[in-house]
Design an enzyme around this catalytic site. Structure first.
Site, PDB file in Angstrom:
ATOM      1  N   LYS A  70       0.831  -1.219   0.000  1.00 25.87           N
ATOM      2  CA  LYS A  70       0.000   0.000   0.000  1.00 25.87           C
ATOM      3  C   LYS A  70       0.848   1.243   0.000  1.00 25.87           C
ATOM      4  O   LYS A  70       0.498   2.236  -0.629  1.00 25.87           O
ATOM      5  CB  LYS A  70      -0.946   0.004   1.205  1.00 25.87           C
ATOM      6  CG  LYS A  70      -2.049  -1.015   1.055  1.00 25.87           C
ATOM      7  CD  LYS A  70      -3.242  -0.667   1.917  1.00 25.87           C
ATOM      8  CE  LYS A  70      -4.382  -1.637   1.639  1.00 25.87           C
ATOM      9  NZ  LYS A  70      -5.420  -1.598   2.635  1.00 25.87           N
ATOM     10  N   LYS A  73      -4.709 -11.965  -5.350  1.00 28.01           N
ATOM     11  CA  LYS A  73      -5.988 -12.198  -4.652  1.00 28.01           C
ATOM     12  C   LYS A  73      -7.060 -11.253  -5.201  1.00 28.01           C
ATOM     13  O   LYS A  73      -6.744 -10.156  -5.664  1.00 28.01           O
ATOM     14  CB  LYS A  73      -5.823 -12.035  -3.141  1.00 28.01           C
ATOM     15  CG  LYS A  73      -5.765 -10.618  -2.677  1.00 28.01           C
ATOM     16  CD  LYS A  73      -6.173 -10.475  -1.208  1.00 28.01           C
ATOM     17  CE  LYS A  73      -6.313  -8.982  -0.927  1.00 28.01           C
ATOM     18  NZ  LYS A  73      -6.891  -8.561   0.270  1.00 28.01           N
ATOM     19  N   LYS A  84     -11.014  -5.456  -3.840  1.00 30.03           N
ATOM     20  CA  LYS A  84     -11.862  -4.347  -4.295  1.00 30.03           C
ATOM     21  C   LYS A  84     -11.026  -3.181  -4.802  1.00 30.03           C
ATOM     22  O   LYS A  84     -11.520  -2.297  -5.476  1.00 30.03           O
ATOM     23  CB  LYS A  84     -12.801  -3.892  -3.167  1.00 30.03           C
ATOM     24  CG  LYS A  84     -12.113  -3.540  -1.869  1.00 30.03           C
ATOM     25  CD  LYS A  84     -13.103  -3.549  -0.712  1.00 30.03           C
ATOM     26  CE  LYS A  84     -12.378  -3.680   0.624  1.00 30.03           C
ATOM     27  NZ  LYS A  84     -13.182  -4.239   1.684  1.00 30.03           N
TER      28      LYS A  84
HETATM   29  P1  TYM Z   1     -10.662  -6.758   5.012  1.00 25.28           P
HETATM   30  O1  TYM Z   1     -11.783  -5.830   5.275  1.00 25.28           O
HETATM   31  O2  TYM Z   1      -9.671  -6.392   3.965  1.00 25.28           O
HETATM   32  O3  TYM Z   1     -11.216  -8.172   4.646  1.00 25.28           O
HETATM   33  C1  TYM Z   1     -12.116  -8.844   5.498  1.00 25.28           C
HETATM   34  C2  TYM Z   1     -11.836 -10.339   5.457  1.00 25.28           C
HETATM   35  O4  TYM Z   1     -11.973 -10.819   4.115  1.00 25.28           O
HETATM   36  C3  TYM Z   1     -10.829 -11.593   3.781  1.00 25.28           C
HETATM   37  N1  TYM Z   1     -10.568 -11.497   2.339  1.00 25.28           N
HETATM   38  C4  TYM Z   1     -10.406 -12.558   1.543  1.00 25.28           C
HETATM   39  N2  TYM Z   1     -10.443 -13.875   1.783  1.00 25.28           N
HETATM   40  C5  TYM Z   1     -10.239 -14.708   0.740  1.00 25.28           C
HETATM   41  N3  TYM Z   1      -9.998 -14.283  -0.526  1.00 25.28           N
HETATM   42  C6  TYM Z   1      -9.958 -12.960  -0.811  1.00 25.28           C
HETATM   43  N4  TYM Z   1      -9.732 -12.565  -2.053  1.00 25.28           N
HETATM   44  C7  TYM Z   1     -10.166 -12.034   0.246  1.00 25.28           C
HETATM   45  N5  TYM Z   1     -10.193 -10.684   0.311  1.00 25.28           N
HETATM   46  C8  TYM Z   1     -10.447 -10.376   1.597  1.00 25.28           C
HETATM   47  C9  TYM Z   1      -9.691 -10.961   4.588  1.00 25.28           C
HETATM   48  O5  TYM Z   1      -8.601 -11.853   4.729  1.00 25.28           O
HETATM   49  C10 TYM Z   1     -10.397 -10.690   5.890  1.00 25.28           C
HETATM   50  O6  TYM Z   1     -10.419 -11.826   6.709  1.00 25.28           O
HETATM   51  N6  TYM Z   1      -7.286  -6.112   8.620  1.00 25.28           N
HETATM   52  C11 TYM Z   1      -8.541  -6.764   8.325  1.00 25.28           C
HETATM   53  C12 TYM Z   1      -9.662  -6.289   9.222  1.00 25.28           C
HETATM   54  C13 TYM Z   1      -9.355  -6.441  10.655  1.00 25.28           C
HETATM   55  C14 TYM Z   1      -9.246  -7.668  11.387  1.00 25.28           C
HETATM   56  C15 TYM Z   1      -8.954  -7.299  12.708  1.00 25.28           C
HETATM   57  C16 TYM Z   1      -9.374  -9.001  11.029  1.00 25.28           C
HETATM   58  C17 TYM Z   1      -9.138  -5.413  11.527  1.00 25.28           C
HETATM   59  N7  TYM Z   1      -8.881  -5.943  12.768  1.00 25.28           N
HETATM   60  C18 TYM Z   1      -8.769  -8.250  13.712  1.00 25.28           C
HETATM   61  C19 TYM Z   1      -9.199  -9.962  12.018  1.00 25.28           C
HETATM   62  C20 TYM Z   1      -8.887  -9.589  13.325  1.00 25.28           C
HETATM   63  C21 TYM Z   1      -8.904  -6.454   6.888  1.00 25.28           C
HETATM   64  O7  TYM Z   1      -8.340  -5.608   6.263  1.00 25.28           O
HETATM   65  O8  TYM Z   1      -9.918  -7.120   6.385  1.00 25.28           O
END
Ligand code: TYM
Length: 329
Positions: A114, A197, A200
């Site tokens: 990023k 992966k 969005k």
């Molecule tokens: P975020 O909002 O980017 O994504 C939410 C969840 O979706 C999963 N994900 C995917 N899984 C499989 N294939 C994909 N292409 C794909 N794209 C997204 C992500 O792995 C995630 O599990 N940092 C985290 C949010 C967060 C969090 C936390 C998660 C903040 N605090 C504490 C767990 C524990 C995030 O950016 O998720």
């Protein structure tokens, strides 16, 4: 009693990756594991590490709550809350900042990606500190398991290092959580580049948005890249078809070997048309439910208040234990 904690950012369209890799699994685990306590939250503090429009952010926060309910996360079985509404998340982050090195944060793949994209002027500290806030999110609740996609595993590993370091200095305080991954859906890949992966923040054709129209979904699958031969088979040498098979398997509730058999004599054209139609049909149903659920803001706000209350009580207790250990009055 096992505690499961995970979060999702309300920053932009939710994708099929979010749904299959995280949200759908949260609903499943809550139903499967009767004696687990589940905490699922909207990570809006993480969202602001990238510039957000305030009105949109507010709206999307409620959208994501409504989506969680739509896919089956049940407020009677899971605590649903908003990260920014529990000050303990910000507080613990500041404290944990003193148990992580700049070297450790600089190594995080997500930060490197990023910050590369945003250039020097856009490298704000929030983006760098992102994993510490995330560590606090789960350490506050003594989480055992963190169901996430592959992209978040490195952050969970750093969380364990931070927790261990704190425990070594101040005695047992935090539980060391582990990331739990589903074997097939932990990394749903981009439709036009199966080495990346699905995300969005990528080009429009590369991902399926949960609110895409049926026509758009069918068109995107039709255009999805395939592998060189014409066989519908799962394997390392066939990343594009394997990704499509995983998606189809989730929506058709059939195993991959069953699908390989079913499509033994079919071509890619037919295969992609079928996936497009089945995903479009299913998402169309989910979207109808979403619109109903989203309308009732009073209910959404009640669910959030109740979730914040439950989560906030635990989080405050943890912060006061931590402050006590540090001599913070
Ligand atoms: P975020 O909002 O980017 O994504 C939410 C969840 O979706 C999963 N994900 C995917 N899984 C499989 N294939 C994909 N292409 C794909 N794209 C997204 C992500 O792995 C995630 O599990 N940092 C985290 C949010 C967060 C969090 C936390 C998660 C903040 N605090 C504490 C767990 C524990 C995030 O950016 O998720």
């Amino acid at each position: 009693m096992k505690r499961v904690v995970s979060g999702i950012k309300p920053s932009g369209d939710l994708t099929l990756g979010n749904y299959l890799g995280a949200m759908k699994r949260w609903a499943e685990s809550q139903n499967k594991d009767k004696d687990s306590e589940n905490f699922f939250f909207i990570a809006n503090l993480h969202a602001i590490t990238v510039k957000q429009d305030p009105e949109q952010l507010k709206k999307r926060t409620l959208d994501v709550v409504a989506w969680l309910l739509t896919v089956g996360v049940d407020p009677n079985k899971s605590v649903i809350f908003i990260q920014s509404m529990i000050p303990a998340h910000s507080e613990i982050c500041w404290i944990l900042n003193n148990y992580v090195t700049m070297g450790e944060l600089g190594k995080m793949t997500q930060f490197k990606d990023k910050s590369l994209k945003s250039g020097k002027e856009g490298q704000f500290v929030g983006l760098y500190d992102y994993p510490v806030l995330m560590a606090g999110d789960v350490l506050l609740y003594d989480a055992d398991e963190i169901p996430v996609g592959v992209d978040q595993v490195q952050h969970v590993e750093l969380c364990r290092i931070i927790a261990q370091r704190f425990n070594n200095t101040h005695g047992e305080t935090f539980k060391l959580p582990k990331a739990t991954l589903s074997d097939k859906t932990a990394k749903i890949m981009s439709l036009n580049d199966p080495s990346k992966k699905m995300s969005k923040s990528d080009t429009e054709d590369s991902f399926i948005g949960l609110d895409d129209t049926p026509e758009k979904i069918i068109r995107k699958f039709k255009r999805a890249v395939t592998d060189s031969d014409n066989l519908i088979r799962y394997g390392k040498d066939k990343p594009a078809i394997s990704n499509l098979l995983v998606i189809l398997s989730e929506f058709k509730e059939k195993s991959i070997p069953e699908l390989e058999k079913e499509y033994e004599n079919a071509g890619y054209g037919q295969f992609k048309k079928d996936i497009g139609e089945i995903v479009a049909g299913n998402l169309d149903k989910l979207q109808k439910t979403f619109r109903e659920v989203r309308k009732d803001e009073e209910r959404l706000n009640n669910i959030i208040s109740e979730g914040n209350r439950k989560a906030g009580t635990l989080a405050d207790e943890k912060v006061s234990i931590v402050k006590n250990k540090l001599g913070l009055i």
